[in-house]
Structure formats: structure tokens, C-alpha cells
Motif scaffolding. Structure first.
Motif, PDB file in Angstrom:
ATOM      1  N   VAL A   5      71.968 -29.510 -21.300  1.00 21.17           N
ATOM      2  CA  VAL A   5      73.228 -29.948 -20.700  1.00 21.17           C
ATOM      3  C   VAL A   5      73.036 -31.320 -20.047  1.00 21.17           C
ATOM      4  CG1 VAL A   5      74.946 -29.451 -18.926  1.00 21.17           C
ATOM      5  CG2 VAL A   5      74.071 -27.600 -20.352  1.00 21.17           C
ATOM      6  N   ALA A   6      71.920 -31.523 -19.367  1.00 20.03           N
ATOM      7  CA  ALA A   6      71.645 -32.801 -18.718  1.00 20.03           C
ATOM      8  C   ALA A   6      71.517 -33.918 -19.766  1.00 20.03           C
ATOM      9  CB  ALA A   6      70.376 -32.704 -17.881  1.00 20.03           C
ATOM     10  N   ILE A   7      70.835 -33.621 -20.860  1.00 18.66           N
ATOM     11  CA  ILE A   7      70.684 -34.608 -21.932  1.00 18.66           C
ATOM     12  C   ILE A   7      72.046 -34.950 -22.526  1.00 18.66           C
ATOM     13  CG2 ILE A   7      69.765 -34.976 -24.258  1.00 18.66           C
ATOM     14  CD1 ILE A   7      67.281 -33.389 -23.363  1.00 18.66           C
ATOM     15  N   MET A   8      72.896 -33.955 -22.727  1.00 20.90           N
ATOM     16  CA  MET A   8      74.228 -34.185 -23.279  1.00 20.90           C
ATOM     17  C   MET A   8      75.069 -35.044 -22.331  1.00 20.90           C
ATOM     18  SD  MET A   8      75.013 -30.490 -25.038  1.00 20.90           S
ATOM     19  CE  MET A   8      76.700 -30.887 -25.404  1.00 20.90           C
ATOM     20  N   VAL A   9      74.971 -34.795 -21.042  1.00 24.90           N
ATOM     21  CA  VAL A   9      75.724 -35.589 -20.067  1.00 24.90           C
ATOM     22  C   VAL A   9      75.241 -37.034 -20.083  1.00 24.90           C
ATOM     23  CG1 VAL A   9      76.136 -35.916 -17.597  1.00 24.90           C
ATOM     24  CG2 VAL A   9      76.294 -33.630 -18.595  1.00 24.90           C
ATOM     25  N   VAL A  10      73.935 -37.226 -20.134  1.00 21.32           N
ATOM     26  CA  VAL A  10      73.382 -38.572 -20.186  1.00 21.32           C
ATOM     27  C   VAL A  10      73.839 -39.283 -21.459  1.00 21.32           C
ATOM     28  CG1 VAL A  10      71.237 -39.886 -20.413  1.00 21.32           C
ATOM     29  CG2 VAL A  10      71.418 -38.076 -18.701  1.00 21.32           C
ATOM     30  N   LEU A  11      73.826 -38.599 -22.590  1.00 19.68           N
ATOM     31  CA  LEU A  11      74.270 -39.198 -23.845  1.00 19.68           C
ATOM     32  C   LEU A  11      75.752 -39.568 -23.798  1.00 19.68           C
ATOM     33  CD1 LEU A  11      72.389 -37.107 -26.551  1.00 19.68           C
ATOM     34  CD2 LEU A  11      72.040 -39.496 -25.930  1.00 19.68           C
ATOM     35  N   ILE A  12      76.575 -38.716 -23.223  1.00 19.94           N
ATOM     36  CA  ILE A  12      78.011 -39.013 -23.113  1.00 19.94           C
ATOM     37  C   ILE A  12      78.231 -40.248 -22.246  1.00 19.94           C
ATOM     38  CG2 ILE A  12      80.204 -38.173 -22.168  1.00 19.94           C
ATOM     39  CD1 ILE A  12      79.332 -35.348 -23.124  1.00 19.94           C
ATOM     40  N   VAL A  13      77.522 -40.334 -21.130  1.00 18.45           N
ATOM     41  CA  VAL A  13      77.650 -41.498 -20.249  1.00 18.45           C
ATOM     42  C   VAL A  13      77.166 -42.750 -20.965  1.00 18.45           C
ATOM     43  CG1 VAL A  13      76.777 -42.537 -18.113  1.00 18.45           C
ATOM     44  CG2 VAL A  13      77.521 -40.145 -18.129  1.00 18.45           C
ATOM     45  N   LEU A  14      76.070 -42.650 -21.682  1.00 17.29           N
ATOM     46  CA  LEU A  14      75.523 -43.793 -22.415  1.00 17.29           C
ATOM     47  C   LEU A  14      76.491 -44.268 -23.502  1.00 17.29           C
ATOM     48  CD1 LEU A  14      73.087 -45.660 -22.829  1.00 17.29           C
ATOM     49  CD2 LEU A  14      72.211 -43.978 -24.451  1.00 17.29           C
ATOM     50  N   ILE A  15      77.048 -43.358 -24.259  1.00 17.88           N
ATOM     51  CA  ILE A  15      78.003 -43.712 -25.316  1.00 17.88           C
ATOM     52  C   ILE A  15      79.242 -44.370 -24.706  1.00 17.88           C
ATOM     53  CG2 ILE A  15      79.591 -42.741 -27.037  1.00 17.88           C
ATOM     54  CD1 ILE A  15      77.354 -40.665 -27.641  1.00 17.88           C
ATOM     55  N   THR A  16      79.714 -43.851 -23.595  1.00 16.35           N
ATOM     56  CA  THR A  16      80.881 -44.423 -22.929  1.00 16.35           C
ATOM     57  C   THR A  16      80.586 -45.835 -22.434  1.00 16.35           C
ATOM     58  OG1 THR A  16      81.546 -42.197 -22.237  1.00 16.35           O
ATOM     59  CG2 THR A  16      82.563 -44.054 -21.092  1.00 16.35           C
ATOM     60  N   ALA A  17      79.410 -46.035 -21.865  1.00  8.77           N
ATOM     61  CA  ALA A  17      79.046 -47.360 -21.365  1.00  8.77           C
ATOM     62  C   ALA A  17      78.921 -48.368 -22.507  1.00  8.77           C
ATOM     63  CB  ALA A  17      77.743 -47.287 -20.574  1.00  8.77           C
ATOM     64  N   VAL A  18      78.273 -47.987 -23.595  1.00 10.66           N
ATOM     65  CA  VAL A  18      78.101 -48.885 -24.737  1.00 10.66           C
ATOM     66  C   VAL A  18      79.451 -49.230 -25.349  1.00 10.66           C
ATOM     67  CG1 VAL A  18      77.177 -49.049 -27.090  1.00 10.66           C
ATOM     68  CG2 VAL A  18      75.737 -48.205 -25.240  1.00 10.66           C
ATOM     69  N   SER A  19      80.329 -48.252 -25.496  1.00 10.56           N
ATOM     70  CA  SER A  19      81.643 -48.542 -26.074  1.00 10.56           C
ATOM     71  C   SER A  19      82.459 -49.445 -25.154  1.00 10.56           C
ATOM     72  CB  SER A  19      82.405 -47.251 -26.376  1.00 10.56           C
ATOM     73  OG  SER A  19      82.735 -46.576 -25.180  1.00 10.56           O
ATOM     74  N   GLY A  20      82.309 -49.309 -23.847  1.00 10.23           N
ATOM     75  CA  GLY A  20      83.001 -50.197 -22.904  1.00 10.23           C
ATOM     76  C   GLY A  20      82.528 -51.628 -23.035  1.00 10.23           C
ATOM     77  N   VAL A  21      81.225 -51.813 -23.193  1.00 13.17           N
ATOM     78  CA  VAL A  21      80.675 -53.160 -23.367  1.00 13.17           C
ATOM     79  C   VAL A  21      81.154 -53.756 -24.688  1.00 13.17           C
ATOM     80  CG1 VAL A  21      78.528 -54.435 -23.764  1.00 13.17           C
ATOM     81  CG2 VAL A  21      78.676 -52.781 -21.897  1.00 13.17           C
ATOM     82  N   MET A  22      81.147 -52.968 -25.748  1.00 18.70           N
ATOM     83  CA  MET A  22      81.603 -53.467 -27.042  1.00 18.70           C
ATOM     84  C   MET A  22      83.087 -53.836 -26.997  1.00 18.70           C
ATOM     85  SD  MET A  22      79.495 -50.921 -29.598  1.00 18.70           S
ATOM     86  CE  MET A  22      80.328 -51.507 -31.051  1.00 18.70           C
ATOM     87  N   ARG A  23      83.899 -53.025 -26.330  1.00 15.20           N
ATOM     88  CA  ARG A  23      85.321 -53.322 -26.201  1.00 15.20           C
ATOM     89  C   ARG A  23      85.545 -54.612 -25.413  1.00 15.20           C
ATOM     90  NH1 ARG A  23      87.111 -49.282 -23.105  1.00 15.20           N
ATOM     91  NH2 ARG A  23      86.876 -47.828 -24.813  1.00 15.20           N
ATOM     92  N   ALA A  24      84.799 -54.798 -24.335  1.00 13.41           N
ATOM     93  CA  ALA A  24      84.925 -56.012 -23.524  1.00 13.41           C
ATOM     94  C   ALA A  24      84.512 -57.249 -24.324  1.00 13.41           C
ATOM     95  CB  ALA A  24      84.075 -55.891 -22.263  1.00 13.41           C
ATOM     96  N   LYS A  25      83.460 -57.135 -25.112  1.00 15.05           N
ATOM     97  CA  LYS A  25      83.008 -58.258 -25.938  1.00 15.05           C
ATOM     98  C   LYS A  25      84.070 -58.622 -26.971  1.00 15.05           C
ATOM     99  CE  LYS A  25      79.404 -59.699 -29.137  1.00 15.05           C
ATOM    100  NZ  LYS A  25      78.223 -59.286 -29.875  1.00 15.05           N
TER     101      LYS A  25
END
Length: 89
Positions: A5-25
């Protein structure tokens, strides 16, 4: 199980952060900004038309200078005078 569950939460946060950076770029590359109300709009450079016209004039002058540099004879004086007339006229 809790580790999964902890790994899944970390992955979800990571995917959200990367997509936010890509959207901003993407938005920055295309001149899309967001105001304080959350409305998006495109940035327009007010000097864009003037700059395009100026670039065209500079390209014309470069073409003349290239001809002057490669031609020999009386045409040199004529081309120099033509350039002077364009800049002062």
C-alpha cells in the motif's frame, strides 16, 4: 501488505508530480497561462507583427549584401547607393 500500500501511494504521488511537470512544460512552450481565478489564456506578444516585418527587412538587406560581396564592378556602387536610399527613405 502494508508495504504494498505504501509503495502504491508513493507511485501515485510520483505519477501525479511527473504529469504536473509535463503539463506545466507543455503550457509554457505554447504560451498558455492561468490567472488567479483559474482561467487559462494564450499569451500574445504585442510586438510580434513588428518583429516579423523587421526580420523580413533584415533578410532583404542580407540578400543585397551577399550580392554585393559576390559581384564585381560598377554594381557595387549602385547597390551601396540603393542600400543608403532604403535606410534613409
Amino acid at each position: 501488505m502494508p508495504e504494498t500500500v505504501a509503495i502504491m501511494v508513493v507511485l501515485i504521488v510520483l505519477i501525479t508530480a511527473v504529469s504536473g511537470v509535463m503539463r506545466a512544460k507543455y503550457r509554457a512552450q505554447h504560451g498558455i497561462v492561468e490567472d488567479e481565478d483559474g482561467n487559462t489564456r494564450h499569451l500574445v506578444n504585442p510586438d510580434a507583427d513588428r518583429m516579423v516585418q523587421e526580420i523580413g527587412q533584415l533578410k532583404d538587406r542580407i540578400a543585397v549584401l551577399e550580392r554585393i560581396a559576390t559581384d564585381k564592378g560598377n554594381r557595387l556602387e549602385q547597390e551601396i547607393e540603393a542600400l543608403r536610399d532604403k535606410t534613409h527613405g
